[in-house]
Design a protein around this motif. Sequence first.
Motif, PDB file in Angstrom:
ATOM      1  N   GLY A  38       0.807  -1.189   0.094  1.00  0.00           N
ATOM      2  CA  GLY A  38       0.165  -0.105  -0.051  1.00  0.00           C
ATOM      3  C   GLY A  38       0.834   1.219  -0.155  1.00  0.00           C
ATOM      4  O   GLY A  38       0.427   2.184  -0.772  1.00  0.00           O
ATOM      5  N   TRP A  39       1.982   1.209   0.711  1.00  0.00           N
ATOM      6  CA  TRP A  39       2.877   2.268   0.746  1.00  0.00           C
ATOM      7  C   TRP A  39       3.484   2.657  -0.383  1.00  0.00           C
ATOM      8  O   TRP A  39       3.580   3.767  -1.286  1.00  0.00           O
ATOM      9  N   LEU A  40       3.710   1.501  -1.131  1.00  0.00           N
ATOM     10  CA  LEU A  40       4.439   1.424  -2.529  1.00  0.00           C
ATOM     11  C   LEU A  40       3.663   2.204  -3.376  1.00  0.00           C
ATOM     12  O   LEU A  40       3.821   2.814  -4.381  1.00  0.00           O
ATOM     13  N   ARG A  41       2.446   1.442  -3.658  1.00  0.00           N
ATOM     14  CA  ARG A  41       1.305   2.065  -4.439  1.00  0.00           C
ATOM     15  C   ARG A  41       1.226   3.534  -4.321  1.00  0.00           C
ATOM     16  O   ARG A  41       1.010   4.068  -5.408  1.00  0.00           O
ATOM     17  N   HIS A  42       0.978   3.969  -3.005  1.00  0.00           N
ATOM     18  CA  HIS A  42       0.753   5.517  -2.618  1.00  0.00           C
ATOM     19  C   HIS A  42       1.854   6.114  -3.335  1.00  0.00           C
ATOM     20  O   HIS A  42       1.698   7.131  -4.001  1.00  0.00           O
ATOM     21  N   TYR A  43       3.078   5.694  -3.086  1.00  0.00           N
ATOM     22  CA  TYR A  43       4.225   6.343  -3.663  1.00  0.00           C
ATOM     23  C   TYR A  43       4.429   6.490  -5.090  1.00  0.00           C
ATOM     24  O   TYR A  43       4.571   7.767  -5.802  1.00  0.00           O
ATOM     25  N   LEU A  44       3.930   5.650  -5.625  1.00  0.00           N
ATOM     26  CA  LEU A  44       3.703   5.616  -7.254  1.00  0.00           C
ATOM     27  C   LEU A  44       2.994   6.607  -7.781  1.00  0.00           C
ATOM     28  O   LEU A  44       2.999   7.019  -8.784  1.00  0.00           O
ATOM     29  N   ILE A  45       1.736   6.602  -7.093  1.00  0.00           N
ATOM     30  CA  ILE A  45       0.696   7.525  -7.571  1.00  0.00           C
ATOM     31  C   ILE A  45       0.923   8.872  -7.254  1.00  0.00           C
ATOM     32  O   ILE A  45       0.713   9.587  -7.982  1.00  0.00           O
ATOM     33  N   PHE A  46       1.448   9.280  -5.754  1.00  0.00           N
ATOM     34  CA  PHE A  46       1.593  10.538  -5.678  1.00  0.00           C
ATOM     35  C   PHE A  46       2.925  11.206  -5.413  1.00  0.00           C
ATOM     36  O   PHE A  46       3.196  12.573  -5.599  1.00  0.00           O
ATOM     37  N   GLY A  47       3.878  10.178  -5.273  1.00  0.00           N
ATOM     38  CA  GLY A  47       5.331  10.693  -4.868  1.00  0.00           C
ATOM     39  C   GLY A  47       6.418  10.795  -5.693  1.00  0.00           C
ATOM     40  O   GLY A  47       7.451  11.086  -5.809  1.00  0.00           O
ATOM     41  N   ARG A  48       5.970   9.800  -6.722  1.00  0.00           N
ATOM     42  CA  ARG A  48       7.017   9.609  -7.919  1.00  0.00           C
ATOM     43  C   ARG A  48       7.315  10.758  -8.793  1.00  0.00           C
ATOM     44  O   ARG A  48       6.263  11.233  -9.459  1.00  0.00           O
ATOM     45  N   LYS A  49       8.693  11.242  -9.004  1.00  0.00           N
ATOM     46  CA  LYS A  49       8.926  12.380  -9.897  1.00  0.00           C
ATOM     47  C   LYS A  49       9.511  11.686 -11.209  1.00  0.00           C
ATOM     48  O   LYS A  49       9.731  12.190 -12.140  1.00  0.00           O
ATOM     49  N   ASP A  50      10.179  10.791 -10.996  1.00  0.00           N
ATOM     50  CA  ASP A  50      11.043  10.182 -12.043  1.00  0.00           C
ATOM     51  C   ASP A  50      10.084   9.227 -12.765  1.00  0.00           C
ATOM     52  O   ASP A  50       9.474   8.392 -12.586  1.00  0.00           O
ATOM     53  N   ARG A  51      10.046   9.555 -14.401  1.00  0.00           N
ATOM     54  CA  ARG A  51       9.162   8.970 -15.098  1.00  0.00           C
ATOM     55  C   ARG A  51       9.712   7.845 -16.115  1.00  0.00           C
ATOM     56  O   ARG A  51       8.872   7.466 -17.132  1.00  0.00           O
ATOM     57  N   ARG A  52      10.857   7.468 -15.756  1.00  0.00           N
ATOM     58  CA  ARG A  52      11.454   6.377 -16.519  1.00  0.00           C
ATOM     59  C   ARG A  52      10.806   5.118 -16.692  1.00  0.00           C
ATOM     60  O   ARG A  52      10.372   4.641 -17.748  1.00  0.00           O
ATOM     61  N   ALA A  53      10.246   4.693 -15.539  1.00  0.00           N
ATOM     62  CA  ALA A  53       9.485   3.454 -15.386  1.00  0.00           C
ATOM     63  C   ALA A  53       7.987   3.737 -15.643  1.00  0.00           C
ATOM     64  O   ALA A  53       7.579   4.861 -15.387  1.00  0.00           O
ATOM     65  N   ASP A  54       7.549   2.587 -16.118  1.00  0.00           N
ATOM     66  CA  ASP A  54       5.925   2.846 -16.585  1.00  0.00           C
ATOM     67  C   ASP A  54       5.279   2.622 -15.258  1.00  0.00           C
ATOM     68  O   ASP A  54       5.144   1.525 -14.721  1.00  0.00           O
ATOM     69  N   ARG A  55       4.763   3.675 -14.835  1.00  0.00           N
ATOM     70  CA  ARG A  55       4.090   3.447 -13.348  1.00  0.00           C
ATOM     71  C   ARG A  55       2.883   2.571 -13.350  1.00  0.00           C
ATOM     72  O   ARG A  55       2.479   2.034 -12.531  1.00  0.00           O
ATOM     73  N   GLU A  56       1.912   2.667 -14.598  1.00  0.00           N
ATOM     74  CA  GLU A  56       0.763   1.967 -14.699  1.00  0.00           C
ATOM     75  C   GLU A  56       1.184   0.471 -14.698  1.00  0.00           C
ATOM     76  O   GLU A  56       0.605  -0.635 -14.110  1.00  0.00           O
ATOM     77  N   LYS A  57       2.207  -0.024 -15.373  1.00  0.00           N
ATOM     78  CA  LYS A  57       2.774  -1.372 -15.181  1.00  0.00           C
ATOM     79  C   LYS A  57       3.130  -1.990 -13.836  1.00  0.00           C
ATOM     80  O   LYS A  57       2.531  -2.797 -13.406  1.00  0.00           O
ATOM     81  N   LEU A  58       3.679  -1.060 -13.191  1.00  0.00           N
ATOM     82  CA  LEU A  58       3.900  -1.252 -11.568  1.00  0.00           C
ATOM     83  C   LEU A  58       2.891  -1.477 -10.894  1.00  0.00           C
ATOM     84  O   LEU A  58       2.528  -2.298  -9.883  1.00  0.00           O
TER      85      LEU A  58
END
Length: 84
Positions: A38-58
Motif C-alpha cells: 500500500g505504501w509503495l502504491r501510494h508512492y507510485l501514485i503521488f510521490g514519484r517524480k522520475d518517469r523512466r519506469a512505467d508507473r501503470e505497469k508497476l
Amino acid sequence: MTKAENRAAARAWHQERMRQRAEEVRAEAIATDLAELGWLRHYLIFGRKDRRADREKLMSAIDGYVGEMTGDRTALHAKNHKCG
C-alpha cells in the motif's frame, strides 16, 4: 478414557492448535505485506517524480500480486468516503 484415547485426543488438539498458529502467522504476514505494498502504491501514485519506469505497469503488477494474496485485486485502492 484409556491412555490410547487420551493420547489420540492430545495429538488431535495439538495438531489443531498448530494449524491455528500457522494460520495466524500467515494472516500477520499478509497484513504486513499489504501495508508495505500500500505504501509503495501510494508512492507510485503521488510521490514519484522520475518517469523512466512505467508507473501503470508497476501498479498493475502490485494489484495482481494483492489479488493473488487476498482474492481482491482492489484491496489497496482508495475507497470512496462521504463527508457529513
